[in-house]
Design an enzyme around this catalytic site. Structure first.
Site, mmCIF file in Angstrom:
data_model
loop_
_atom_site.group_PDB
_atom_site.id
_atom_site.type_symbol
_atom_site.label_atom_id
_atom_site.label_comp_id
_atom_site.label_asym_id
_atom_site.label_seq_id
_atom_site.Cartn_x
_atom_site.Cartn_y
_atom_site.Cartn_z
ATOM 1 N N ARG A 130 31.762 -33.092 1.298
ATOM 2 C CA ARG A 130 32.976 -33.222 2.123
ATOM 3 C C ARG A 130 34.019 -32.148 1.880
ATOM 4 O O ARG A 130 35.192 -32.328 2.165
ATOM 5 C CB ARG A 130 33.639 -34.591 1.951
ATOM 6 C CG ARG A 130 32.827 -35.711 2.486
ATOM 7 C CD ARG A 130 33.691 -36.871 2.940
ATOM 8 N NE ARG A 130 32.842 -37.884 3.530
ATOM 9 C CZ ARG A 130 32.138 -38.757 2.813
ATOM 10 N NH1 ARG A 130 32.223 -38.762 1.499
ATOM 11 N NH2 ARG A 130 31.380 -39.619 3.428
ATOM 12 N N GLU A 152 38.414 -4.774 17.345
ATOM 13 C CA GLU A 152 39.322 -5.899 17.076
ATOM 14 C C GLU A 152 40.701 -5.377 16.602
ATOM 15 O O GLU A 152 41.723 -5.994 16.890
ATOM 16 C CB GLU A 152 38.722 -6.855 16.027
ATOM 17 C CG GLU A 152 37.321 -7.390 16.344
ATOM 18 C CD GLU A 152 37.242 -8.413 17.488
ATOM 19 O OE1 GLU A 152 38.292 -8.808 18.047
ATOM 20 O OE2 GLU A 152 36.097 -8.813 17.838
ATOM 21 N N HIS A 165 38.105 -10.761 25.340
ATOM 22 C CA HIS A 165 36.947 -11.593 25.009
ATOM 23 C C HIS A 165 36.427 -12.420 26.186
ATOM 24 O O HIS A 165 35.265 -12.799 26.187
ATOM 25 C CB HIS A 165 37.248 -12.497 23.813
ATOM 26 C CG HIS A 165 37.222 -11.766 22.498
ATOM 27 N ND1 HIS A 165 38.072 -10.710 22.217
ATOM 28 C CD2 HIS A 165 36.436 -11.913 21.395
ATOM 29 C CE1 HIS A 165 37.813 -10.267 21.002
ATOM 30 N NE2 HIS A 165 36.824 -10.976 20.474
ATOM 31 N N HIS A 180 32.756 -11.667 26.254
ATOM 32 C CA HIS A 180 31.727 -12.686 26.018
ATOM 33 C C HIS A 180 30.770 -12.783 27.198
ATOM 34 O O HIS A 180 29.567 -12.967 27.016
ATOM 35 C CB HIS A 180 32.370 -14.066 25.784
ATOM 36 C CG HIS A 180 32.967 -14.221 24.418
ATOM 37 N ND1 HIS A 180 34.058 -15.016 24.160
ATOM 38 C CD2 HIS A 180 32.623 -13.674 23.229
ATOM 39 C CE1 HIS A 180 34.356 -14.960 22.875
ATOM 40 N NE2 HIS A 180 33.502 -14.141 22.286
ATOM 41 N N HIS A 225 29.039 -6.983 19.647
ATOM 42 C CA HIS A 225 30.226 -7.730 20.067
ATOM 43 C C HIS A 225 31.444 -6.808 20.274
ATOM 44 O O HIS A 225 32.109 -6.863 21.300
ATOM 45 C CB HIS A 225 30.532 -8.818 19.027
ATOM 46 C CG HIS A 225 31.825 -9.524 19.257
ATOM 47 N ND1 HIS A 225 32.009 -10.409 20.293
ATOM 48 C CD2 HIS A 225 33.023 -9.457 18.609
ATOM 49 C CE1 HIS A 225 33.254 -10.871 20.263
ATOM 50 N NE2 HIS A 225 33.879 -10.306 19.247
HETATM 51 ZN ZN LIG Z 1 35.856 -10.603 18.653
#
Ligand SMILES: [Zn+2]
Ligand SMILES: NC(=O)c1ccc[n+]([C@@H]2O[C@H](COP(=O)([O-])OP(=O)(O)OC[C@H]3O[C@@H](n4cnc5c(N)ncnc54)[C@H](O)[C@@H]3O)[C@@H](O)[C@H]2O)c1
Length: 367
Positions: A126, A190, A253, A257, A270
């Site tokens: 957990r 990025e 994005h 994407h 990416h």
């Molecule tokens: Zn990214």
């Protein structure tokens, strides 16, 4: 040695605050730094088949010197192994070694290792303390900050996951020296994103230092990472569970994407898809009279200068447009875009007419 520390404060979320240390040669101090935030007899470390031969021995020695018994697990490198099967294999190693609540879990690698090990840390018994040691520029400036951890599912990327903040992030920028140039460029996509949404002076800094950055010059790389981490950390601190302002980090994005999706995640990395996505979003902002052509040109010039793509003649515009609606961030079938208003500021915009979106995509096939 140039090293710097940025503190992320998250008053409402445990562990309330954590440090991100950035500099060259920090890996040797890993043991002492982990001990300061997560003392325990044992620790776990996850790395991948590319990173382990380079850095796992140094990391393990540093941890053992600080008194830890170190349990290692090496995952196969690559996004295609960021799945529940790998999570399960990592859990097998650590649970059979009888880890406890206090056992820290260290991720040594890029964003794939960070997401996987972080998900294990979020769920094993957990939740156990999590330490990120990002070894790619992308994971240092993006994936290791913010507490998102998880794995991919056959139905889509990053569909399984949790929020689990690290106790410490240690970015040893000397490790970037073994990265392929293409990976540095992807991290830079990025960084350019952060500059456009939040910090005009960062855009100047990147533009002024392209060769030093690509050569991983230590001082320049340390400042680059520190400036980007500070931006992402501030946004995450404002919005730890991505309810509002954190959505700005999706600049480029929504388009990116969809491009990755249509290409079935092969061919383009990416960061390369995000570079194209930022250009499409920038052109959309211009068409909607929300941005100016001078700023847009500066952004595109910088994307080109770092060696990221600025056009994709073979892009299937119709398919990509359709793929935009399958993104997990689409709400109620409505697209939302992050559109710049100037370099250093962006806004979330809804109700953009479909023809304008299509046209923005189509520009990528022409330039
Ligand atoms: Zn990214
Ligand atoms: N959690 C988040 O908030 C977040 C944000 C952005 C991206 N991500 C995730 O991060 C992943 C992408 O991260 P990435 O670009 O770091 O990918 P990655 O982890 O696959 O690393 C890229 C490649 O470089 C290799 N590598 C890593 N460090 C190296 C080094 N120092 N020297 C030589 N080779 C090295 C890796 O083995 C891999 O082959 C994706 O899965 C993405 O979903 C997560």
């Amino acid at each position: 040695m140039t090293a710097t520390t940025i503190t992320v404060s998250l008053p409402a979320v445990p562990p309330a605050a954590y440090g991100i240390r950035i500099g060259a040669g920090l890996l040797e101090q890993l043991g002492a730094l982990v001990r300061a935030v997560a003392p325990a007899p044992t620790c776990g470390i996850v790395s991948d088949t590319n990173v382990a031969p380079l850095y796992l021995a140094i990391a393990t020695q540093a941890l053992e010197a600080a008194g830890y018994r170190v349990i290692q697990h090496i995952v196969p490198a690559g996004e295609k192994f960021k799945n529940l099967q790998t999570v399960s294999a990592v859990l097998d190693t650590f649970l059979s070694a009888r880890i406890e609540r206090a056992t820290p879990m260290i991720a040594l690698g890029g964003g794939v290792v960070g997401d996987l090990a972080g998900f294990v840390a979020a769920t094993a018994v957990r939740g156990i303390p999590f330490i990120q040691v990002p070894t790619t520029l992308l994971s240092a400036v993006d994936a290791s900050v913010g507490g998102k951890v998880g794995a991919d599912h056959a139905a889509g990327k990053n569909l399984i996951g949790a929020f689990h903040q690290p106790r410490l992030v240690l970015a040893d920028i000397a490790t970037f020296g073994t990265l392929p140039a293409r990976e540095i460029r992807c991290g830079l996509a990025e960084c350019i994103k952060h500059a456009v949404i939040r910090d005009a002076s960062l855009l100047d800094f990147i533009a002024d230092n392209v060769p030093a950055i690509l050569a991983c010059q230590p001082e320049t790389m340390t400042s680059l990472v520190a400036r980007n981490v500070a931006i992402k950390a501030a946004i995450v601190a404002e919005d730890p569970f991505e309810r509002a302002v954190r959505a700005l980090l999706n600049f480029g994005h929504t388009f990116g994407h969809a491009i990755e999706n249509v290409l079935e995640y092969s061919g383009l990395q990416h960061g390369e898809a995000v570079a194209l996505g930022m250009i499409a979003a920038g052109r959309l902002a211009l068409a909607l009279k929300r941005w100016n052509d001078k700023d847009l040109e500066r952004m595109i010039e910088l994307i080109a200068a770092v060696g990221l793509p600025t056009a994709m003649p073979q892009l299937d515009v119709d398919k990509t447009f359709a793929a935009m609606f399958t993104d997990k961030k689409v709400r109620g079938g409505k697209l939302r875009f992050v559109l710049p208003t100037r370099i250093g500021n962006a806004e979330i915009v809804e109700n953009v007419p479909d023809p304008a979106v299509r046209e923005a995509l189509a520009t990528l096939t022409r330039a």
